[in-house]
Design an enzyme around this catalytic site. Structure first.
Site, PDB file in Angstrom:
ATOM      1  N   HIS A  91       0.840  -1.204   0.000  1.00 45.19           N
ATOM      2  CA  HIS A  91       0.000   0.000   0.000  1.00 45.19           C
ATOM      3  C   HIS A  91       0.875   1.255   0.000  1.00 45.19           C
ATOM      4  CE1 HIS A  91      -3.848  -2.006   1.796  1.00 45.19           C
ATOM      5  NE2 HIS A  91      -3.464  -2.524   0.656  1.00 45.19           N
ATOM      6  N   TYR A 124       3.765   6.594  10.183  1.00 41.38           N
ATOM      7  CA  TYR A 124       2.959   5.430   9.799  1.00 41.38           C
ATOM      8  C   TYR A 124       3.813   4.358   9.119  1.00 41.38           C
ATOM      9  CZ  TYR A 124      -1.391   3.085   8.443  1.00 41.38           C
ATOM     10  OH  TYR A 124      -2.423   2.189   8.315  1.00 41.38           O
ATOM     11  N   LYS A 144       1.389  -0.530  15.160  1.00 41.01           N
ATOM     12  CA  LYS A 144       2.803  -0.536  15.553  1.00 41.01           C
ATOM     13  C   LYS A 144       3.233  -1.737  16.403  1.00 41.01           C
ATOM     14  CE  LYS A 144       4.166   3.182  13.586  1.00 41.01           C
ATOM     15  NZ  LYS A 144       4.149   2.705  12.211  1.00 41.01           N
ATOM     16  N   PRO A 192      -4.101  -0.348  18.646  1.00 40.54           N
ATOM     17  CA  PRO A 192      -3.766  -0.831  17.293  1.00 40.54           C
ATOM     18  C   PRO A 192      -3.925   0.213  16.195  1.00 40.54           C
ATOM     19  CG  PRO A 192      -5.819  -1.831  18.067  1.00 40.54           C
ATOM     20  CD  PRO A 192      -5.264  -1.064  19.212  1.00 40.54           C
ATOM     21  N   TYR A 248      -9.507   4.963   7.538  1.00 38.09           N
ATOM     22  CA  TYR A 248      -9.767   5.282   8.948  1.00 38.09           C
ATOM     23  C   TYR A 248     -10.930   6.271   8.967  1.00 38.09           C
ATOM     24  CZ  TYR A 248      -5.223   3.320  10.327  1.00 38.09           C
ATOM     25  OH  TYR A 248      -4.164   2.479  10.567  1.00 38.09           O
TER      26      TYR A 248
HETATM   27  C1  LIG Z   1      -6.847  -6.537  17.161  1.00 34.63           C
HETATM   28  C2  LIG Z   1      -5.364  -6.319  17.034  1.00 34.63           C
HETATM   29  C3  LIG Z   1      -4.846  -5.751  15.871  1.00 34.63           C
HETATM   30  C4  LIG Z   1      -3.480  -5.517  15.775  1.00 34.63           C
HETATM   31  N1  LIG Z   1      -3.002  -4.949  14.626  1.00 34.63           N
HETATM   32  C5  LIG Z   1      -1.675  -4.723  14.490  1.00 34.63           C
HETATM   33  C6  LIG Z   1      -1.109  -4.232  13.253  1.00 34.63           C
HETATM   34  O1  LIG Z   1      -1.820  -4.006  12.257  1.00 34.63           O
HETATM   35  N2  LIG Z   1       0.239  -4.034  13.200  1.00 34.63           N
HETATM   36  C7  LIG Z   1       1.032  -4.299  14.273  1.00 34.63           C
HETATM   37  O2  LIG Z   1       2.248  -4.077  14.182  1.00 34.63           O
HETATM   38  N3  LIG Z   1       0.540  -4.807  15.445  1.00 34.63           N
HETATM   39  C8  LIG Z   1      -0.784  -5.045  15.584  1.00 34.63           C
HETATM   40  N4  LIG Z   1      -1.270  -5.617  16.739  1.00 34.63           N
HETATM   41  C9  LIG Z   1      -0.356  -5.955  17.833  1.00 34.63           C
HETATM   42  C10 LIG Z   1       0.404  -7.275  17.624  1.00 34.63           C
HETATM   43  O3  LIG Z   1      -0.505  -8.323  17.376  1.00 34.63           O
HETATM   44  C11 LIG Z   1       1.272  -7.571  18.873  1.00 34.63           C
HETATM   45  O4  LIG Z   1       1.990  -6.411  19.188  1.00 34.63           O
HETATM   46  C12 LIG Z   1       2.234  -8.743  18.623  1.00 34.63           C
HETATM   47  O5  LIG Z   1       1.546  -9.961  18.659  1.00 34.63           O
HETATM   48  C13 LIG Z   1       3.357  -8.744  19.688  1.00 34.63           C
HETATM   49  O6  LIG Z   1       4.143  -9.896  19.535  1.00 34.63           O
HETATM   50  P1  LIG Z   1       4.851 -10.571  20.810  1.00 34.63           P
HETATM   51  O7  LIG Z   1       5.571 -11.752  20.286  1.00 34.63           O
HETATM   52  O8  LIG Z   1       5.575  -9.522  21.559  1.00 34.63           O
HETATM   53  O9  LIG Z   1       3.650 -10.998  21.769  1.00 34.63           O
HETATM   54  P2  LIG Z   1       2.543 -12.106  21.523  1.00 34.63           P
HETATM   55  O10 LIG Z   1       2.132 -12.158  20.096  1.00 34.63           O
HETATM   56  O11 LIG Z   1       1.492 -11.845  22.543  1.00 34.63           O
HETATM   57  O12 LIG Z   1       3.285 -13.466  21.836  1.00 34.63           O
HETATM   58  C14 LIG Z   1       3.596 -13.859  23.164  1.00 34.63           C
HETATM   59  C15 LIG Z   1       3.635 -15.387  23.226  1.00 34.63           C
HETATM   60  O13 LIG Z   1       3.982 -15.773  24.540  1.00 34.63           O
HETATM   61  C16 LIG Z   1       3.145 -16.848  24.940  1.00 34.63           C
HETATM   62  N5  LIG Z   1       3.040 -16.834  26.405  1.00 34.63           N
HETATM   63  C17 LIG Z   1       2.318 -16.010  27.185  1.00 34.63           C
HETATM   64  N6  LIG Z   1       2.478 -16.304  28.459  1.00 34.63           N
HETATM   65  C18 LIG Z   1       3.337 -17.351  28.509  1.00 34.63           C
HETATM   66  C19 LIG Z   1       3.891 -18.114  29.552  1.00 34.63           C
HETATM   67  N7  LIG Z   1       3.557 -17.867  30.837  1.00 34.63           N
HETATM   68  N8  LIG Z   1       4.731 -19.125  29.264  1.00 34.63           N
HETATM   69  C20 LIG Z   1       5.062 -19.387  27.960  1.00 34.63           C
HETATM   70  N9  LIG Z   1       4.553 -18.689  26.915  1.00 34.63           N
HETATM   71  C21 LIG Z   1       3.704 -17.692  27.195  1.00 34.63           C
HETATM   72  C22 LIG Z   1       1.837 -16.577  24.238  1.00 34.63           C
HETATM   73  O14 LIG Z   1       1.045 -17.753  24.087  1.00 34.63           O
HETATM   74  C23 LIG Z   1       2.298 -16.014  22.907  1.00 34.63           C
HETATM   75  O15 LIG Z   1       2.460 -17.018  21.938  1.00 34.63           O
HETATM   76  C24 LIG Z   1      -2.614  -5.877  16.861  1.00 34.63           C
HETATM   77  C25 LIG Z   1      -3.127  -6.474  18.013  1.00 34.63           C
HETATM   78  C26 LIG Z   1      -4.482  -6.698  18.117  1.00 34.63           C
HETATM   79  C27 LIG Z   1      -5.009  -7.357  19.379  1.00 34.63           C
END
Ligand SMILES: Cc1cc2nc3c(=O)[nH]c(=O)nc-3n(C[C@H](O)[C@H](O)[C@H](O)COP(=O)(O)OP(=O)(O)OC[C@H]3O[C@@H](n4cnc5c(N)ncnc54)[C@H](O)[C@@H]3O)c2cc1C
Length: 390
Positions: free
Chosen positions: A72, A384, A296, A292, A200
């Site tokens: 995009h 962005y 980011k 969201p 948006y």
């Molecule tokens: C509706 C929505 C839309 C979004 N849109 C965007 C977007 O367009 N662009 C963007 O950049 N971000 C977006 N995000 C945010 C993005 O999804 C998260 O920031 C991203 O998943 C972060 O990755 P992470 O690996 O840090 O955490 P997570 O994806 O939360 O991964 C953490 C992992 O740790 C595991 N875990 C948790 N507790 C334990 C434990 N005690 N022991 C072992 N494992 C554990 C979990 O099961 C999980 O697999 C969005 C989020 C939501 C909810």
């Protein structure tokens, strides 16, 4: 068991870090509490900055992304019955990529399976010990047995609700938090997106976002009260409300269909500082959450682990702790800029229930200014598409 880096969490942050370390010849073990089937199907983010795409390509998991992604060059803001396009490419020189987080999760899991990375799925009761000593260790249960892993370092990549951040004494952590008085009700459907770029919508009935995961799969969000229950929203109710918030020409061409996922996500800004305690390093949602609106969260998680991998590789190659010591400060500088942008985009596009008539008029004026001034558009565009990593 023994490893160099024990990683808690097998989401994007944990698996990216394990891949970066694996390619550099550093041992890591990932402990993840969910099953592989659950992780492969988990629907989350969808918009990637170019820096995140580059990282995925650099670590050899970008082939499917390059084939299937949508690029995009712009994004639209709709308000007061008008639609204004921000030309991201012309203003910042960069585009953004649409590719679902579930696809990235799958690509990373496939790459790890092929490389034989030790990942313990369905690990129960993970706990962290000895963080300020020379040899921290991880403990978990699986199949009724308790296991212990001695590590040089631990990476807390276990998301907002994980155990890693909680292992840091409360008097060490500073928490900065803002909870918004609304959430996003999201729907995923096998329907063609209503527009080829994101829209948006700031509407008097509340914010709405038109986004997508592919040319045949749409993702739409509605601003709802933070306590809203998705079960109260039939598909018909969702589509009717969405149409009511879209500009008439967009509503007229909206293709509706059965939802394949529907959920409410609360909106929150959250930062835990510092992102390091002894030999524990937090990365991704474990350390910070953004609403969201600015897309980011996933991108910040990728940036954190990029810095962390660099620091760990430097430590193992040269013995220098300089980058490890600077990790938290370096990440937080970028995290706070993304926090500011995500908060600002949320303030600009949502209807705040307690906003005074003055604040509503000021919000309208800001939308008009941002979308009509080249300087305003550039500010939005460069944030962005993602700020530089330096
Ligand atoms: C509706 C929505 C839309 C979004 N849109 C965007 C977007 O367009 N662009 C963007 O950049 N971000 C977006 N995000 C945010 C993005 O999804 C998260 O920031 C991203 O998943 C972060 O990755 P992470 O690996 O840090 O955490 P997570 O994806 O939360 O991964 C953490 C992992 O740790 C595991 N875990 C948790 N507790 C334990 C434990 N005690 N022991 C072992 N494992 C554990 C979990 O099961 C999980 O697999 C969005 C989020 C939501 C909810």
């Amino acid at each position: 068991m023994r490893t160099q880096v024990g990683i808690v969490g097998g989401g994007p942050a944990g698996l990216l870090l394990a891949r970066l370390l694996g390619l550099a010849g550093i041992d890591a073990i990932v402990l993840e509490r969910r099953t592989p089937e659950y992780l492969r199907a988990r629907i989350r983010a969808g918009l990637l900055e170019q820096g995140t795409v580059d990282l995925l390509n650099d670590i050899g998991v970008g082939a499917r992304l390059d084939r299937e992604r949508l690029i995009h060059d712009g994004v639209e803001l709709a308000f007061d019955g008008q639609r204004r396009r921000i030309d991201l490419k012309a203003l910042s020189g960069k585009s953004v990529t649409i590719y679902g987080q579930a696809e990235i999760q799958n690509d990373l899991m496939d790459a790890h399976e092929a490389a034989g990375t030790p990942i313990v799925y369905a690990a129960e009761d993970v706990s962290l010990h000895g963080l300020t000593g020379e040899q921290p260790h991880l403990r978990y249960r699986k199949g009724g047995k308790s296991h212990d892993i001695a590590c040089d370092f631990i990476a807390g990549c276990d998301g907002f609700h994980g155990v890693s951040r909680q292992a840091i004494p409360p008097d060490v952590l500073r928490i900065y938090e803002k909870v918004y008085p609304f959430g996003w009700l999201g729907i995923l459907s096998e329907t063609p997106p209503v527009n080829h770029e994101l829209i948006y919508n700031n509407h008097e009935r509340g914010f709405a976002l038109c986004t997508m995961r592919s040319l045949t799969r749409s993702r739409y969000y509605l601003q709802v009260s933070a306590e809203e229950d998705a079960a109260h929203w039939s598909d018909d109710r969702f589509w009717t409300e969405l149409k009511g918030r879209l500009p008439p020409d967009v509503a007229a061409r909206l293709v509706t269909g059965p939802s394949i996922e529907k959920s409410v996500a609360p909106l929150r800004s959250f930062v835990a500082e510092p992102m390091r305690h002894g030999r524990l390093f937090l990365a991704g949602d474990a350390a910070h959450i953004v609403p969201p609106t600015g897309a980011k969260g996933l991108n910040l998680a990728a940036a954190d682990v990029r810095f962390l991998a660099e620091a760990l590789v430097a430590h193992y190659k040269t013995g220098s702790a300089q980058l490890l010591d600077g990790y938290s400060t370096k990440c937080l500088a970028r995290v706070w800029k993304a926090q500011r942008f995500s908060w600002w985009m949320t303030s600009l596009t949502h209807r705040f229930p307690d906003a005074s008539p003055f604040e509503r008029r000021a919000q309208g004026a800001e939308l008009a200014y941002i979308t009509s001034s080249r300087a305003g558009q550039t500010t939005l565009a460069e944030n962005y598409v993602g700020l530089p990593f330096a």
